[in-house]
Design a protein around this motif. Structure first.
Motif, mmCIF file in Angstrom:
data_model
loop_
_atom_site.group_PDB
_atom_site.id
_atom_site.type_symbol
_atom_site.label_atom_id
_atom_site.label_comp_id
_atom_site.label_asym_id
_atom_site.label_seq_id
_atom_site.Cartn_x
_atom_site.Cartn_y
_atom_site.Cartn_z
ATOM 1 N N PHE A 20 26.049 19.708 28.200
ATOM 2 C CA PHE A 20 25.119 20.408 27.308
ATOM 3 C C PHE A 20 25.818 21.039 26.102
ATOM 4 C CE2 PHE A 20 22.664 20.060 31.152
ATOM 5 C CZ PHE A 20 21.393 19.801 30.676
ATOM 6 N N ARG A 21 27.099 20.781 25.928
ATOM 7 C CA ARG A 21 27.828 21.377 24.808
ATOM 8 C C ARG A 21 27.427 20.835 23.454
ATOM 9 N NH1 ARG A 21 33.853 22.951 26.444
ATOM 10 N NH2 ARG A 21 33.935 23.464 24.236
ATOM 11 N N PHE A 22 26.631 19.775 23.428
ATOM 12 C CA PHE A 22 26.085 19.333 22.141
ATOM 13 C C PHE A 22 25.337 20.474 21.472
ATOM 14 C CE2 PHE A 22 22.786 18.476 25.262
ATOM 15 C CZ PHE A 22 21.664 19.020 24.646
ATOM 16 N N PHE A 23 24.902 21.442 22.270
ATOM 17 C CA PHE A 23 24.172 22.603 21.742
ATOM 18 C C PHE A 23 25.007 23.371 20.717
ATOM 19 C CE2 PHE A 23 22.545 27.007 22.078
ATOM 20 C CZ PHE A 23 21.247 26.763 21.665
ATOM 21 N N GLY A 24 26.332 23.238 20.757
ATOM 22 C CA GLY A 24 27.202 23.918 19.803
ATOM 23 C C GLY A 24 26.950 23.517 18.360
ATOM 24 N N LEU A 25 26.268 22.396 18.144
ATOM 25 C CA LEU A 25 25.920 22.004 16.778
ATOM 26 C C LEU A 25 25.048 23.056 16.094
ATOM 27 C CD1 LEU A 25 25.211 18.185 17.200
ATOM 28 C CD2 LEU A 25 27.071 19.237 15.897
ATOM 29 N N VAL A 26 24.486 23.963 16.873
ATOM 30 C CA VAL A 26 23.652 25.034 16.312
ATOM 31 C C VAL A 26 24.463 25.915 15.345
ATOM 32 C CG1 VAL A 26 23.986 26.804 18.100
ATOM 33 C CG2 VAL A 26 21.791 26.610 16.954
ATOM 34 N N PHE A 27 25.787 25.919 15.479
ATOM 35 C CA PHE A 27 26.623 26.723 14.575
ATOM 36 C C PHE A 27 26.540 26.254 13.128
ATOM 37 C CE2 PHE A 27 29.181 27.758 18.503
ATOM 38 C CZ PHE A 27 28.835 29.095 18.525
ATOM 39 N N ILE A 28 26.068 25.024 12.915
ATOM 40 C CA ILE A 28 25.942 24.527 11.537
ATOM 41 C C ILE A 28 24.477 24.294 11.159
ATOM 42 C CG2 ILE A 28 28.277 23.569 11.387
ATOM 43 C CD1 ILE A 28 27.087 20.802 12.025
ATOM 44 N N LEU A 29 23.570 24.881 11.917
ATOM 45 C CA LEU A 29 22.142 24.710 11.662
ATOM 46 C C LEU A 29 21.602 25.893 10.856
ATOM 47 C CD1 LEU A 29 19.665 22.930 12.210
ATOM 48 C CD2 LEU A 29 19.325 24.213 14.326
ATOM 49 N N PRO A 30 21.286 25.660 9.572
ATOM 50 C CA PRO A 30 20.754 26.758 8.750
ATOM 51 C C PRO A 30 19.481 27.335 9.364
ATOM 52 C CG PRO A 30 21.260 24.830 7.407
ATOM 53 C CD PRO A 30 21.364 24.402 8.837
ATOM 54 N N GLY A 31 19.354 28.629 9.249
ATOM 55 C CA GLY A 31 18.192 29.310 9.807
ATOM 56 C C GLY A 31 18.436 29.837 11.204
ATOM 57 N N VAL A 32 19.357 29.220 11.924
ATOM 58 C CA VAL A 32 19.723 29.725 13.246
ATOM 59 C C VAL A 32 20.898 30.684 13.101
ATOM 60 C CG1 VAL A 32 20.571 29.121 15.550
ATOM 61 C CG2 VAL A 32 18.863 27.692 14.428
ATOM 62 N N VAL A 33 21.861 30.283 12.291
ATOM 63 C CA VAL A 33 23.004 31.145 11.999
ATOM 64 C C VAL A 33 22.867 31.660 10.566
ATOM 65 C CG1 VAL A 33 24.550 30.019 13.638
ATOM 66 C CG2 VAL A 33 24.460 29.201 11.294
#
Length: 180
Positions: free
Chosen positions: A48-61
């Motif tokens: 489930f570490r694909f979830f780390g892509l959230v670090f480059i998702l605008p609006g989430v970070v």
């Protein structure tokens, strides 16, 4: 209290809580199964570490999350997750399975260590609010990931029994028992 202090306290307590939980519940469970099943459980978590892509998702970070941290963390997590998935998909091919188990654990542990380094170099603890909704990842998820990598490497270093028997579902035989 400063953002940096809060982040450091949260991170420290995340490790304490997961070490207590791991020692009381997860470790006995993993020790009760053979090595293949234990590594399979660990690989499933890490898949489930694909979830780390959230670090480059605008609006989430936040818009000012240091790219020197975010980009490396995102793609390191993605790589580790994909390697864990490959381990899971190759469970029936023992040599390939073990190769992916070793590679995903070494890659994943290196990724987390380098993420800590990049976070410190970028001053992330003082601007942890830029993590936005992803704040929970380093506080809640990363400690469990690091602990399971350490345990997985420990399991890999231990003497092993015939893994082919375990994959085939054959019962264990002791050295003193006759084989059929």
């Amino acid at each position: 209290m400063s953002t940096k202090s809060l982040f450091q306290i949260h991170l420290f307590l995340g490790y304490v809580a997961w070490l207590l939980c791991f020692g009381a519940y997860i470790l006995p469970w993993l020790k009760s199964m053979d090595r293949i099943k234990a590594h399979r459980a660990i690989a499933t978590l890490h898949s489930f570490r694909f979830f780390g892509l959230v670090f480059i998702l605008p609006g989430v970070v936040g818009a000012h999350l240091p790219a020197s941290f975010a980009t490396f963390a995102a793609y390191g997590d993605l790589a580790t997750g994909l390697l864990a998935m490959l381990a899971l998909m190759t469970i029936r091919i023992a040599r390939v399975f073990w190769l992916f188990v070793v590679i995903f654990n070494l890659t994943g542990m290196a990724d987390l260590i380098l993420d800590y380094y990049h976070a410190i170099q970028a001053g992330l603890p003082a601007q942890a609010e830029e993590l936005g909704a992803a704040y929970a990842i380093p506080i809640i998820y990363v400690p469990l990931l690091m602990i399971t990598h350490v345990f997985a490497l420990y399991l890999l270093a231990r003497p092993q029994r015939n893994e082919a028997q375990a994959i085939a579902g054959q019962p264990r035989t002791s050295p003193n028992s006759p084989s059929s």
